[in-house]
Write an enzyme that holds these catalytic residues in place. Sequence first.
Site, mmCIF file in Angstrom:
data_model
loop_
_atom_site.group_PDB
_atom_site.id
_atom_site.type_symbol
_atom_site.label_atom_id
_atom_site.label_comp_id
_atom_site.label_asym_id
_atom_site.label_seq_id
_atom_site.Cartn_x
_atom_site.Cartn_y
_atom_site.Cartn_z
ATOM 1 N N GLY D 146 0.829 -1.196 0.000
ATOM 2 C CA GLY D 146 0.000 0.000 0.000
ATOM 3 C C GLY D 146 0.864 1.246 0.000
ATOM 4 O O GLY D 146 2.065 1.193 0.300
ATOM 5 N N CYS D 147 0.253 2.372 -0.334
ATOM 6 C CA CYS D 147 1.025 3.612 -0.447
ATOM 7 C C CYS D 147 1.562 4.047 0.914
ATOM 8 O O CYS D 147 2.763 4.314 1.048
ATOM 9 C CB CYS D 147 0.171 4.708 -1.071
ATOM 10 S SG CYS D 147 -1.457 4.918 -0.331
ATOM 11 N N TYR D 148 0.691 4.121 1.921
ATOM 12 C CA TYR D 148 1.173 4.520 3.244
ATOM 13 C C TYR D 148 2.206 3.534 3.795
ATOM 14 O O TYR D 148 3.259 3.953 4.302
ATOM 15 C CB TYR D 148 0.014 4.641 4.237
ATOM 16 C CG TYR D 148 -0.904 5.829 4.043
ATOM 17 C CD1 TYR D 148 -0.407 7.129 4.000
ATOM 18 C CD2 TYR D 148 -2.276 5.663 3.933
ATOM 19 C CE1 TYR D 148 -1.255 8.224 3.863
ATOM 20 C CE2 TYR D 148 -3.138 6.752 3.797
ATOM 21 C CZ TYR D 148 -2.619 8.032 3.769
ATOM 22 O OH TYR D 148 -3.463 9.108 3.635
ATOM 23 N N THR D 150 4.310 1.672 2.226
ATOM 24 C CA THR D 150 5.588 1.827 1.538
ATOM 25 C C THR D 150 6.412 2.929 2.183
ATOM 26 O O THR D 150 7.587 2.739 2.540
ATOM 27 C CB THR D 150 5.360 2.154 0.047
ATOM 28 O OG1 THR D 150 4.735 1.037 -0.582
ATOM 29 C CG2 THR D 150 6.670 2.470 -0.668
#
Lengths: 342, 342, 342, 342
Positions: D146-148, D150
């Site tokens: 996921g973006c967060y 990462t």
Amino acid sequence: MKAAIVGSTGYGGVELIRLIQNHPYLEPEVLISSSQPGEPLARAYPHLIHLSCSFEQLDMERLCTADLIFFATPPGVSGAWAPALVEQGKVVIDLSGDFRLDSPDTYQEWYKRPAAPAKWLEQAVYGLSEWFHDQIQTASLIANPGCYPTAALLALAPLLKEGIIPPSSIIIDAKSGVTGAGRGVKQAMLYCEVNENLRPYKLDGHQHIPEIERFASLIAQENITVSFVPHLVPMNRGILVTIYADNMNNYTRADVREIYRQTYEAAPFVRIHENGWPETKFVQGSNYCDIGYHVDERTGRIMVLAAIDNLMKGAAGQAVQNANIRMGWPEETGLGFSPLFP
Amino acid sequence: MKAAIVGSTGYGGVELIRLIQNHPYLEPEVLISSSQPGEPLARAYPHLIHLSCSFEQLDMERLCTADLIFFATPPGVSGAWAPALVEQGKVVIDLSGDFRLDSPDTYQEWYKRPAAPAKWLEQAVYGLSEWFHDQIQTASLIANPGCYPTAALLALAPLLKEGIIPPSSIIIDAKSGVTGAGRGVKQAMLYCEVNENLRPYKLDGHQHIPEIERFASLIAQENITVSFVPHLVPMNRGILVTIYADNMNNYTRADVREIYRQTYEAAPFVRIHENGWPETKFVQGSNYCDIGYHVDERTGRIMVLAAIDNLMKGAAGQAVQNANIRMGWPEETGLGFSPLFP
Amino acid sequence: MKAAIVGSTGYGGVELIRLIQNHPYLEPEVLISSSQPGEPLARAYPHLIHLSCSFEQLDMERLCTADLIFFATPPGVSGAWAPALVEQGKVVIDLSGDFRLDSPDTYQEWYKRPAAPAKWLEQAVYGLSEWFHDQIQTASLIANPGCYPTAALLALAPLLKEGIIPPSSIIIDAKSGVTGAGRGVKQAMLYCEVNENLRPYKLDGHQHIPEIERFASLIAQENITVSFVPHLVPMNRGILVTIYADNMNNYTRADVREIYRQTYEAAPFVRIHENGWPETKFVQGSNYCDIGYHVDERTGRIMVLAAIDNLMKGAAGQAVQNANIRMGWPEETGLGFSPLFP
Amino acid sequence: MKAAIVGSTGYGGVELIRLIQNHPYLEPEVLISSSQPGEPLARAYPHLIHLSCSFEQLDMERLCTADLIFFATPPGVSGAWAPALVEQGKVVIDLSGDFRLDSPDTYQEWYKRPAAPAKWLEQAVYGLSEWFHDQIQTASLIANPGCYPTAALLALAPLLKEGIIPPSSIIIDAKSGVTGAGRGVKQAMLYCEVNENLRPYKLDGHQHIPEIERFASLIAQENITVSFVPHLVPMNRGILVTIYADNMNNYTRADVREIYRQTYEAAPFVRIHENGWPETKFVQGSNYCDIGYHVDERTGRIMVLAAIDNLMKGAAGQAVQNANIRMGWPEETGLGFSPLFP
């Protein structure tokens, strides 16, 4: 005086709430929302969490507990409801386009739906405050102007009245902030699609064209046709129109200045920029219309610019200004604050 | 091939670094900055912290270690330095306005400073890639077009060449993102002054007007005068021009479509929108110029729109495209990526 | 009552002009600007083109024609001028940080300049309206709180007073709109550098830290140390603080709700969000401080959020609120309008 | 090599198209969209008007014409389709959360829907490229982070591995641009609601929490719990996480620098900022993760910041990086371009 707002959940409606709440003689008594009846105002608009009222259903009897009724509704609603209210002695100020055109056919052509009865179209008074002041004073049904027409007509009218621009030479390049599109949920209005983007739209015909042409013609006393291209600008509020027209008799900058000065010297909400040109931020959150111009000797054209806050002078602000005029209150009542900057 | 960039600290310069770094045949060998010589690139531009080079002083000998020299400088710099470089056999691509006008007087009038020697003004080839392709192939001194002229001319040229719009009927309403103003530190360009604001400027004369008129006239084979009003839009990148002109012989939408199709069918960076109109986001970060149009039967006018990324097709992108053309590489080399969306 | 504003050309100063102009009992009599004396207000701020006054030089005699003097100045100015004014019987409200700390050494450490005389530091009353109301009523020198401390302290104080969060567990992650940086002209504040960017700054020490710690300690009656990281958010107005602290005795959501309810039930400008959390837009242009919270059983922490408009409750709005308290006017005088939405 | 993209109409999907199109060894052969099958790509995304392909229906046989299949889909889709594809010998890179958690119960708890079969949850390799490089090289099913997570894990992992921060002291204050919310049409994501606004959300539990905790625990070799509050920032792209943790053994700035330097010296996409701190614009449009830190002696905490482009290193970019690792191509293939600035 008790006011009702029909269509309270839109951006125009909530701006009316802000203004009426701050108005010394008006009270926001009835808030109508067909889409969210029963819902607390604070849920739809948490920035108003200090207010405890709720939206109500659209209902004739309830509406009639108010003296002054504002419609900030999609096309068709005020057309259906306003006549009965006027017949009951109410004053109606309609922010929608339902009563701005006098010809039912023209309305049908541009709005793609049937017009209100012709009798009522004729009876409605166009609420461009600075140009129809006297009629507004006694009107029962006020057709509050569209946002683009307000800016375009305030800029053009002095030149049209003076007869110094040819009727077919007018080009209006218009730019609007995104609140102009309303609170409707569409992909094209998502943050990511609008942000960092400039979007032209409706080149094949915006419904504000016949409104501009009707009143431009009325003021010019001749038939005016305009080219009009609107653009969506990544900002919440503000309209700027850049208008190009031929300079028929080589009027000078001094001539043009004098025309604007004389026309608007008594208008509390029109400000003329002699140095520089209007920017939308200069009017943010206020009811001002800022006007600037350039007399271009190189090309023989006059350029006129006008900036308004589309939710204020272009909608709710002008509606309150018209209410003031209609009720005999000072024109600036409840509207005398400065723009929010920056 | 070794490239030098003079004026590396501006937005145009840093866009050139981005492109050249990604170009298979070019290397950013020399980065000149008169304002910050000795400063590491990564300090001026922390987004390039993975690169370890530093800016250098403007120096002839050092410049001559490169084969291809880009100027992304304020007025006057390339005018002073480019001729000697060309005489040394270098290829110069100038992103400033110093070589775009052929008349020294006109340059002096609009740029308020003396022009480069007339001989060099005449020798310079205008780098509007799609229209001066053949001359660019052999040019030593390429005057890369301004951002507004690129958009305006790519949109207008097909109609001008066809002769279907009268020479004095052209109005260009232009809107630009803020990178167009450069990285100079001015109050008017502070975030808070630009954000949520739309600002018209230079109505009394933008220096891109004579550039547009010169090449519009050249293509039309008659004397063209245009009205031009630029506006600053709250976004970083993007130019949109909305052009209005009279439709001389009642050309239809199909006629106009055919003109654009034929003109640009072999142009890799021009895209015609048949449905809808171009928006600046459609070209963000890419070298495309997107064109759309509307034939307005109601008013007898043609509206044409063009969108570019002002730092790409309006500056660094077109400069690299011209380098490709000049060096005989495929025109899309190093520029073949899609726009960044959203 | 006549008011003077020293530092009228900054964003805080111009917000004071907006508020005082709209205030029934105050008049903006003297506008001081050391940087632009003699300049018409309308040239520095064309959104106030309807006003005809000009900025004046900083001059003691002229200042003394006013009864109430606001300082919206860089560090050092009010420290030098306010004492003499107070001695002349004037009321001074200082929006700078010069009188917020009681220790000259701490001031010197964080502001990197000498403090005002210790005697005056002690005499100044901290203008966090909701917590120092009684002292403000009789103060001659009011140190108006910083923007971050206002949000942080209003959020934290109820929990600190109740003693339910350990003194060393407090982390404040703060986010501010760009007006917080003032109107100073710096590259880092250019539109293109801030737009589409989120920037942390001053991790090595922001001058609001000792201010927060001083008054947090005072309210908690024990020594409080906080971690504080500010961030610059691409928007003009608004501060949001997200505060994390340990939940000492497993207080429940109901407990916390009750604490906030009781603390602020009589505070006209503090609004508690029971559903959802505050967003900066909910308070835009208004004097509200919106507070929300989350009791996280999973991690044993309490999160508290507070949103203010940094130019309003974080600066000029709270200054006017304090003027109201000091003068015995109703606290909401001239501040009773709703937020601007959207 | 032929690639298929399932979920091509979302922002993650269209970013994959951009990258794969520019990748020397990959070709975007199959574009699946369940919501708009048959629709030309250019209609959904006019910025890709130069491409002539159309979306296709989700179909097993068609998918199997590709070798490498990317899922950029809502929860549940890849969970249902990926196992069969892997069994057919395909390599699947899943950008959704379906295979990031190993416990079906945890998935059910946070995603409110049944998990994929436990066998496949176990088999999936977590695609945090810098930390699971070896496993990715031979994986058939890659769960792209996921973006967060990462950003949070790349920042935290070096400290966790070193064992210098206590397991329960970690607080992650996260800020994201609006593309993180996808292209779904919701009122809360309209331009006017997000613009000039900062919005905290999901304080009561974001589904990225268990993902962060799972891999933080794995790297730390002890049980990690984190506080995590996400915020929506008015910009299109970019994530910044600001992480607070106790500094267990008084590590110095030099110690911390050394830890980060050693950990990431061979990682092409991680950049450490020694001077200043990362900003989201520094990585815009690129696959970089920029990391900065502050060792705060005053409070005994370490703050770590990480900035990524959520659509790149936080989604499509890392997916391509993983494809490169899996296929044995150089890790930077097709990703070697610089950030877009400004």
